[in-house]
Each structure stands twice: as C-alpha cells, then as structure tokens.
Motif scaffolding. Sequence first.
Motif, PDB file in Angstrom:
ATOM      1  N   ILE A 126     -10.187   1.754  -0.934  1.00 25.26           N
ATOM      2  CA  ILE A 126      -9.198   0.873  -0.330  1.00 25.26           C
ATOM      3  C   ILE A 126      -9.987  -0.011   0.630  1.00 25.26           C
ATOM      4  CG2 ILE A 126      -7.141   0.706   1.107  1.00 25.26           C
ATOM      5  CD1 ILE A 126      -6.416   3.547   0.134  1.00 25.26           C
ATOM      6  N   LEU A 164      -2.348   7.422  -6.899  1.00 20.83           N
ATOM      7  CA  LEU A 164      -3.219   7.779  -5.776  1.00 20.83           C
ATOM      8  C   LEU A 164      -4.459   8.530  -6.242  1.00 20.83           C
ATOM      9  CD1 LEU A 164      -3.786   7.880  -2.759  1.00 20.83           C
ATOM     10  CD2 LEU A 164      -2.333   9.903  -2.625  1.00 20.83           C
ATOM     11  N   LEU A 193       0.804  -1.220   0.000  1.00 25.23           N
ATOM     12  CA  LEU A 193       0.000   0.000   0.000  1.00 25.23           C
ATOM     13  C   LEU A 193       0.840   1.275   0.000  1.00 25.23           C
ATOM     14  CD1 LEU A 193      -2.954   0.835  -0.009  1.00 25.23           C
ATOM     15  CD2 LEU A 193      -2.887   0.847   2.473  1.00 25.23           C
ATOM     16  N   TYR A 241       2.675   2.002  -3.230  1.00 28.32           N
ATOM     17  CA  TYR A 241       1.686   2.323  -4.264  1.00 28.32           C
ATOM     18  C   TYR A 241       1.183   3.757  -4.097  1.00 28.32           C
ATOM     19  CZ  TYR A 241      -2.253   1.482  -7.434  1.00 28.32           C
ATOM     20  OH  TYR A 241      -3.141   1.531  -8.477  1.00 28.32           O
ATOM     21  N   LEU A 242       0.926   4.155  -2.883  1.00 28.62           N
ATOM     22  CA  LEU A 242       0.349   5.471  -2.620  1.00 28.62           C
ATOM     23  C   LEU A 242       1.362   6.603  -2.714  1.00 28.62           C
ATOM     24  CD1 LEU A 242      -2.074   4.615   0.307  1.00 28.62           C
ATOM     25  CD2 LEU A 242      -2.601   4.867  -2.127  1.00 28.62           C
ATOM     26  N   GLU A 243       2.642   6.291  -2.709  1.00 33.09           N
ATOM     27  CA  GLU A 243       3.659   7.336  -2.840  1.00 33.09           C
ATOM     28  C   GLU A 243       3.668   7.950  -4.243  1.00 33.09           C
ATOM     29  OE1 GLU A 243       6.939   6.004   0.494  1.00 33.09           O
ATOM     30  OE2 GLU A 243       7.192   5.267  -1.552  1.00 33.09           O
ATOM     31  N   VAL A 296      -7.338   6.224  -7.361  1.00 33.43           N
ATOM     32  CA  VAL A 296      -7.907   5.263  -6.412  1.00 33.43           C
ATOM     33  C   VAL A 296      -9.240   5.759  -5.866  1.00 33.43           C
ATOM     34  CG1 VAL A 296      -7.576   4.123  -4.176  1.00 33.43           C
ATOM     35  CG2 VAL A 296      -5.663   4.313  -5.771  1.00 33.43           C
ATOM     36  N   SER A 310       1.766   9.882  -6.765  1.00 29.03           N
ATOM     37  CA  SER A 310       0.570  10.728  -6.734  1.00 29.03           C
ATOM     38  C   SER A 310      -0.375  10.473  -7.913  1.00 29.03           C
ATOM     39  CB  SER A 310       0.948  12.204  -6.664  1.00 29.03           C
ATOM     40  OG  SER A 310       1.729  12.564  -7.783  1.00 29.03           O
TER      41      SER A 310
END
Length: 133
Positions: free
Chosen positions: A90, A84, A74, A77-79, A87, A81
């Motif tokens: 979650i 992100l 997670l 993946y979220l680093e 998405v 932008s």
Amino acid sequence: ERQGVVRDVVTYNAVLDAVCSQVVTARALFQQGVEKGFYARVSRLGKHWLELDLHFLSLGGGEIALGWWFSECLVPYLENSEKLAAVKSIDIVTGYGKTRMRGARAGDDGMRKRVKAMLQFMHVEEVDQPNKG
C-alpha cells in the motif's frame, strides 16, 4: 464561471487549500473534482498493490485526498478478506515537491510532512522507503 474563473484542477486545488480545515465542504469539493476527472489518477487499486498518488495536488488537496482515499477507497477494499490477502503493498506517493514551491523553499516537501502527520494521527504505521517521493 460567471466571474470568468475557469473550474479546473488548478482552481480546485486553490480552493481546497483554502477550505481543507472544513472537512465536509472540502470532501464534497474533492468529490466533484473526482467526478469531473481532475483527480482521476489519484487512486489506483490493483490486485496486489494499492496506491494514492498525490503528485500535482496542492497541500490542502493532498490532505483531503488522503482522508477521502482511506474512507472511500481503502477501507471498503480492505474489508474484503480475499482482496486483502492478495495485497503486497500500500503506497502513498507524495512526489519530491518540485511543483509545490512552499515546501521546496522550506527545504523539505510539505506534502510529505503533512501525510506523515496525518498517518501518525490515524495510528497508521509507516515503513520508510529509500525513495523520498
């Protein structure tokens, strides 16, 4: 294996229950299970959704899987932008606990309780869902 114990998802879950408080050891064991394909369907990362599916994991296995998922799947993946921004949800799927008899006997699924406690400890806000699994 020398003692006739087969290394499979059942034995990995049993050992993860026993060692889940020893996070470094449990994480290494869980990673072995991932590499062997025992936990291949635990993490699903799509373009618009990210999901951790804890069905068929023991309570200790689920606890270790949650920490693994945050740090190994997670957060990296979220680093990004761009990823992100796409998405929409979650999700952490705990199931109803039908395969985990300890929780069923207590009147509630222990996995769900454990996940909620871990999320609170990590200061992650949960959005309640009508589906209790």
